[in-house]
Design a protein around this motif. Structure first.
Motif, PDB file in Angstrom:
ATOM      1  N   ALA A   1      18.316 -54.810  -1.707  1.00 11.83           N
ATOM      2  CA  ALA A   1      18.747 -55.476  -2.935  1.00 11.83           C
ATOM      3  C   ALA A   1      18.259 -54.716  -4.165  1.00 11.83           C
ATOM      4  CB  ALA A   1      18.226 -56.904  -2.954  1.00 11.83           C
ATOM      5  N   LEU A   2      17.036 -54.212  -4.084  1.00 11.48           N
ATOM      6  CA  LEU A   2      16.462 -53.491  -5.229  1.00 11.48           C
ATOM      7  C   LEU A   2      17.232 -52.194  -5.478  1.00 11.48           C
ATOM      8  CD1 LEU A   2      14.120 -54.002  -7.146  1.00 11.48           C
ATOM      9  CD2 LEU A   2      12.686 -52.575  -5.702  1.00 11.48           C
ATOM     10  N   GLN A   3      17.605 -51.534  -4.382  1.00 15.11           N
ATOM     11  CA  GLN A   3      18.410 -50.318  -4.541  1.00 15.11           C
ATOM     12  C   GLN A   3      19.771 -50.663  -5.141  1.00 15.11           C
ATOM     13  OE1 GLN A   3      18.436 -48.847  -0.532  1.00 15.11           O
ATOM     14  NE2 GLN A   3      16.638 -47.541  -0.848  1.00 15.11           N
ATOM     15  N   ALA A   4      20.337 -51.781  -4.675  1.00 21.80           N
ATOM     16  CA  ALA A   4      21.665 -52.165  -5.162  1.00 21.80           C
ATOM     17  C   ALA A   4      21.623 -52.510  -6.646  1.00 21.80           C
ATOM     18  CB  ALA A   4      22.186 -53.348  -4.363  1.00 21.80           C
ATOM     19  N   ALA A   5      20.462 -52.932  -7.133  1.00 22.26           N
ATOM     20  CA  ALA A   5      20.343 -53.335  -8.532  1.00 22.26           C
ATOM     21  C   ALA A   5      20.221 -52.135  -9.466  1.00 22.26           C
ATOM     22  CB  ALA A   5      19.151 -54.269  -8.715  1.00 22.26           C
ATOM     23  N   GLY A   6      20.188 -50.947  -8.910  1.00 24.53           N
ATOM     24  CA  GLY A   6      20.230 -49.748  -9.752  1.00 24.53           C
ATOM     25  C   GLY A   6      18.866 -49.230 -10.141  1.00 24.53           C
ATOM     26  N   PRO A   7      18.846 -48.092 -10.851  1.00 26.43           N
ATOM     27  CA  PRO A   7      17.578 -47.414 -11.158  1.00 26.43           C
ATOM     28  C   PRO A   7      16.667 -48.224 -12.089  1.00 26.43           C
ATOM     29  CG  PRO A   7      19.425 -46.311 -12.230  1.00 26.43           C
ATOM     30  CD  PRO A   7      20.013 -47.313 -11.303  1.00 26.43           C
ATOM     31  N   ASN A   8      17.247 -49.059 -12.962  1.00 22.42           N
ATOM     32  CA  ASN A   8      16.420 -49.889 -13.837  1.00 22.42           C
ATOM     33  C   ASN A   8      16.793 -51.349 -13.651  1.00 22.42           C
ATOM     34  OD1 ASN A   8      14.681 -48.046 -15.188  1.00 22.42           O
ATOM     35  ND2 ASN A   8      16.494 -47.263 -16.255  1.00 22.42           N
ATOM     36  N   PRO A   9      16.294 -51.954 -12.568  1.00 22.89           N
ATOM     37  CA  PRO A   9      16.751 -53.299 -12.221  1.00 22.89           C
ATOM     38  C   PRO A   9      16.264 -54.353 -13.226  1.00 22.89           C
ATOM     39  CG  PRO A   9      14.996 -52.601 -10.750  1.00 22.89           C
ATOM     40  CD  PRO A   9      15.292 -51.444 -11.644  1.00 22.89           C
ATOM     41  N   THR A  10      17.080 -55.352 -13.422  1.00 23.12           N
ATOM     42  CA  THR A  10      16.668 -56.523 -14.187  1.00 23.12           C
ATOM     43  C   THR A  10      16.780 -57.727 -13.272  1.00 23.12           C
ATOM     44  OG1 THR A  10      18.913 -56.939 -14.912  1.00 23.12           O
ATOM     45  CG2 THR A  10      17.553 -55.580 -16.353  1.00 23.12           C
ATOM     46  N   ARG A  11      16.185 -58.852 -13.726  1.00 29.85           N
ATOM     47  CA  ARG A  11      16.269 -60.055 -12.906  1.00 29.85           C
ATOM     48  C   ARG A  11      17.725 -60.480 -12.737  1.00 29.85           C
ATOM     49  NH1 ARG A  11      11.231 -63.718 -15.199  1.00 29.85           N
ATOM     50  NH2 ARG A  11       9.695 -62.967 -13.707  1.00 29.85           N
TER      51      ARG A  11
END
Lengths: 391, 450
Positions: free
Chosen positions: B355-365
């Motif tokens: 999920a963290l990878q899917a949220a991209g390089p600068n993840p937000t909540r």
């Protein structure tokens, strides 16, 4: 080593409960200035207590505005433990009845609150103070029933009966699971701060009032009201009668006190406090579930009261502070010393147990007893009038 | 004269102040107290995220009655995160995993969750365990906007995207499990008289709801037990009296053990089937030994019992995932051996890394919630069936395989079957089982989120 207990100069008349450790941390002011302050205080006991409560409110305001949201949430937790502990210390310390069932009484208050407030924030039909009063009243009614039974019992039998209450009552929630939500419990909408309240806080401190802080205010204002009422009760005729029953039943009965009725009244008052505590718990935790009201809750209330110092309100506050702050402090200390989270979590109950054992061995009068001793010694040292024979 | 109460009140306040002050001891100075981290630097994209770290929290019963077994889950999660960190982390960020003890008491869950969110400033909650416990914090997490990912419970409560947009389930819910188990039993034991032995709460009710879709006409009695009451002899006797020769249990491990012991005492030998929750061989075996005071020493009683699985079992040593998790545990685990609870924790960690990878390089909540909603269905991992995540569905794994306990291990009786809540049909999963990537870390491309 020998210690002078009460110095002759001690102007406090009632030696037993006297000399609160209010300024134990600060140096004692010279007696003269102290007297000047005293003369300005109102004569009526209630007015003096009300003044103190008002002072307390100012301090609560300062503390809650100056601490971060997490501390606010801890203070909210502490407030409901303290309300229940104040009720329990009145019962056990003043009237001499032991109760291992206060957790169950808190459950009554919490479930009443849950049924009245409901799971939707907008669906609540009644304002929070009314809900809390109803929760208190319902718990008081339960208190009449339990108290009537308890008034006939003594010592271990009373402990056993109230223990049974603590074990059995949460079971009702599982039995009537259609209404009470069973094992999963009732979800409760946390009330939001009314506009006038957040406006007032903003006016005073320029801070917004998030839910956590509002609940801390609700808890502490309730606690101050309870303290005010209980302090009056304690100082008045009722309190004296209760203490008379505690100290010598035969003498009390000879003096015309009806033992049974006194005991029931004490139990009901204490139960009402527990009910209020349950109501605060319900809105702070946002859930009333049987697993929140196990026997452990009743026992930790009792240990809080004993650790702090039986029969004193300061003790109840100190004990409940210990309940709230000790575990996270020990756990975080453990983690920072390199323990993994599981081991650190296991250390917390152990440390609590060790503290309990040490207090029982070294300071049977609890934290307040120790503070009182220190206070007396510093006062007698300062006045220089007492004989100093201590090694 | 100053009243005693006045001084008492002052002392109380002084004491609480002092305690408040010393309560702050022992905490790393890294987090900035009450201030949020939003927008401080380009890469510290949200609360709990810095250029080099992501902070994740959880609540588990580490002490108390629910601790045996469940306390192992976060150790597995931590070991997997350590493994990922040792291999460079996710987008260069190390995962900091903080888990705290709630002793399975909702009051404490609420306290530790306050601490995790308000004090530790976690980015997301991961795998908080238990239905009553997590119910106490679901409103708080959603109102604070904290992603509440992959709750460790099969209740249907976590699948309410309208009310609780931040909360996601993870394991197959009890209704789905009940349906698939019941269909298998109805097909393979069409003549059986079925007795249900269910926990008297949502767990039991959801399971029963699923089971009744396929077994309704065969059910001769439903016996319920109340958690906490350990005397279940009347229920087992009633099952026997009703002539049930196939008993389906939706019970937690301790009640699986108790039902076995009580049946043994009554010389009652039906075919047993248990929900996955109550059928962990190691845990039930140790509980049997404890409850019988040593008369029974292992899980031998469970031989032939039918259950379900949605993750590889620790006894399937030729499974690629079990081998990977074994390696992770050897390198980064603490005391003890790899077990099914640790595999559960590692699988959750694996899902979170995806999920963290899917949220991209600068993840937000907000971004990670969107990423799970739009990409969650395609996450590949040790779970046997895919997730059901979408914008209007936050339910976890879609299905299970029915298995049988044979010779101390589990043997799959069916393909992996998937379905959904309600009357959705049961179908084979259709996709081949996934295999770990070469380095054992998911490789999910960022999901474009509108």
């Amino acid at each position: 080593m020998t210690q002078q207990a009460d110095t002759p100069q001690d102007t406090e008349k009632d030696t037993g409960q006297a000399a609160a450790p209010a300024s134990a941390a600060a140096p004692a002011p010279p007696p003269g200035r102290f007297d000047a302050v005293r003369r300005r205080l109102p004569k009526s006991t209630f007015a003096r207590h009300a003044l103190a409560a008002l002072g307390g409110l100012v301090v609560v305001f300062l503390v809650l505005e100056l601490t971060n949201p997490f501390r606010n949430s801890q203070f909210a937790t502490m407030s409901y433990y303290a309300i229940a502990a104040v009720g329990l210390t009145t019962l056990t310390g003043l009237n001499g009845q032991i109760s291992l069932g206060h957790g169950a009484l808190m459950a009554v208050g919490a479930y009443t609150t849950g049924l009245l407030l409901g799971p939707d924030a907008d669906g609540a039909a009644l304002p929070l103070p009314i809900v809390m009063l109803v929760a208190m009243a319902v718990t008081a009614v339960v208190g009449v029933v339990v108290g009537a039974a308890a008034a006939r019992l003594h010592g271990p039998y009373l402990a056993g009966a109230t223990l049974a209450l603590a074990v059995a009552l949460p079971g009702l929630a599982i039995y009537f699971d259609e209404v009470l939500g069973g094992e999963q419990g009732l979800r409760i909408a946390a009330p939001r701060a009314p506009d006038w309240f957040s406006d007032a806080i903003y006016f005073l401190s320029a801070n917004e009032t998030p839910g956590v802080k509002y609940l801390a205010y609700v808890g502490w204002i309730t606690l101050l009201v309870v303290l005010l009422l209980m302090a009056n009760l304690k100082r008045g005729r009722v309190g004296r009668v209760w203490q008379a029953v505690r100290d010598d039943e035969v003498a009390a009965e000879l003096a015309g006190i009806r033992l049974g009725r006194t005991r029931v009244v004490a139990f009901v008052v204490s139960a009402a406090c527990a009910g209020l505590a349950g109501a605060v718990l319900a809105v702070v935790v946002r859930l009333a579930a049987p697993s929140g009201f196990t026997i452990v809750l009743s026992l930790s209330l009792l240990t809080a009261v004993v650790l702090g110092g039986l029969g004193t309100f300061t003790g109840a506050l100190l004990g409940s502070a210990l309940l709230v702050f000790l575990t996270p402090t020990v756990t975080n200390l453990g983690t920072s010393l390199g323990l993994d989270a599981t081991a650190a979590a296991e250390v917390a109950p152990f440390v609590y147990g060790v503290v309990l054992v040490l207090v029982m061995l070294l300071a049977p009068a609890g934290a307040v007893g120790v503070l009182r001793k220190v206070w007396h010694r510093t006062r007698s040292d300062r006045s220089g009038s007492s004989t100093r024979r201590s090694a | 004269m100053i009243s005693r109460t006045a001084r008492l009140a002052a002392a109380a306040v002084a004491a609480s102040l002092a305690l408040a002050a010393c309560g702050a001891g022992g905490r790393p100075a890294e987090d900035g107290g009450g201030t949020g981290a939003t927008g401080e630097a380009a890469t510290a994209s949200d609360v709990g995220i810095t250029e080099t770290t992501v902070k994740v929290g959880a609540h588990f019963p580490l002490t108390g009655v629910a601790a045996p077994g469940y306390a192992d889950i976060p150790t597995g999660t931590k070991a997997y995160f350590d493994y990922v960190n040792a291999n460079g982390g996710v987008n260069g960020r190390q995962i900091e995993y903080v888990y705290k003890d709630d002793a399975y008491n909702p009051t404490q869950t609420s306290q530790v969750t306050n601490e995790l969110v308000l004090q530790d400033q976690i980015f997301a909650m991961l795998g908080g365990l238990g239905t009553p416990t997590h119910s106490a914090v679901i409103d708080f997490l959603n109102s604070e906007g904290v992603p509440d990912l992959f709750v460790s419970s099969g209740s249907l409560l976590w699948d309410q995207p309208q009310e609780n947009p931040q909360t996601f389930g993870w394991q197959p819910d009890y209704e789905v499990e009940g349906k698939i188990l019941a269909q298998y039993l109805a097909q393979n034991f069409p003549q059986a008289k079925v007795g249900l032995f269910v926990q008297d709460d949502d767990f039991g009710r959801d399971g029963e709801k699923g089971a009744r879709q396929y077994l309704d006409s065969q059910i001769v009695t439903v016996q319920r037990y109340t958690p906490g009451n350990t005397d279940i002899a009347p229920q087992i006797a009633a099952l026997q009296a009703a002539g049930a020769d196939l008993v389906v249990g939706f019970a937690v491990p301790s009640y699986t053990a108790l039902s076995q012991l009580n049946a043994l005492r009554l010389n009652y030998k039906p075919q047993w089937a248990y929900s996955n929750v109550g059928a962990d061989l190691t845990l039930v075996g140790s509980l049997l030994a404890r409850f019988s005071e040593g008369a029974i020493t292992d899980a031998g009683l469970l031989e032939g019992v039918i259950s379900t699985s949605y993750l590889p079992n620790v006894t399937q040593t030729d499974d690629k995932w079990v081998q990977l998790f074994g390696k992770v545990w050897d390198e980064h685990g603490g005391e003890g051996d790899l077990n099914n609870f640790r595999i559960y924790g590692m699988s959750q960690a694996y899902t979170f890394v995806s999920a963290l990878q899917a949220a991209g390089p600068n993840p937000t909540r907000e971004g990670i919630v969107k990423a799970v909603e739009s990409g969650g269905k395609t996450f590949q991992g040790p779970w046997l069936a895919p997730f059901r995540f979408s914008a209007d569905k936050h339910g976890g794994i879609a299905g299970v395989a029915v298995n049988k306990i044979t010779g101390g291990t589990v043997q799959l009786l069916t393909d992996v079957l998937v379905t959904d809540n309600g009357t959705a049909p049961i179908t084979p999963v259709g996709t081949p089982p996934s295999e770990p990537t070469a380095n054992g870390i998911p490789d999910v491309k960022p999901v474009a989120t509108g």
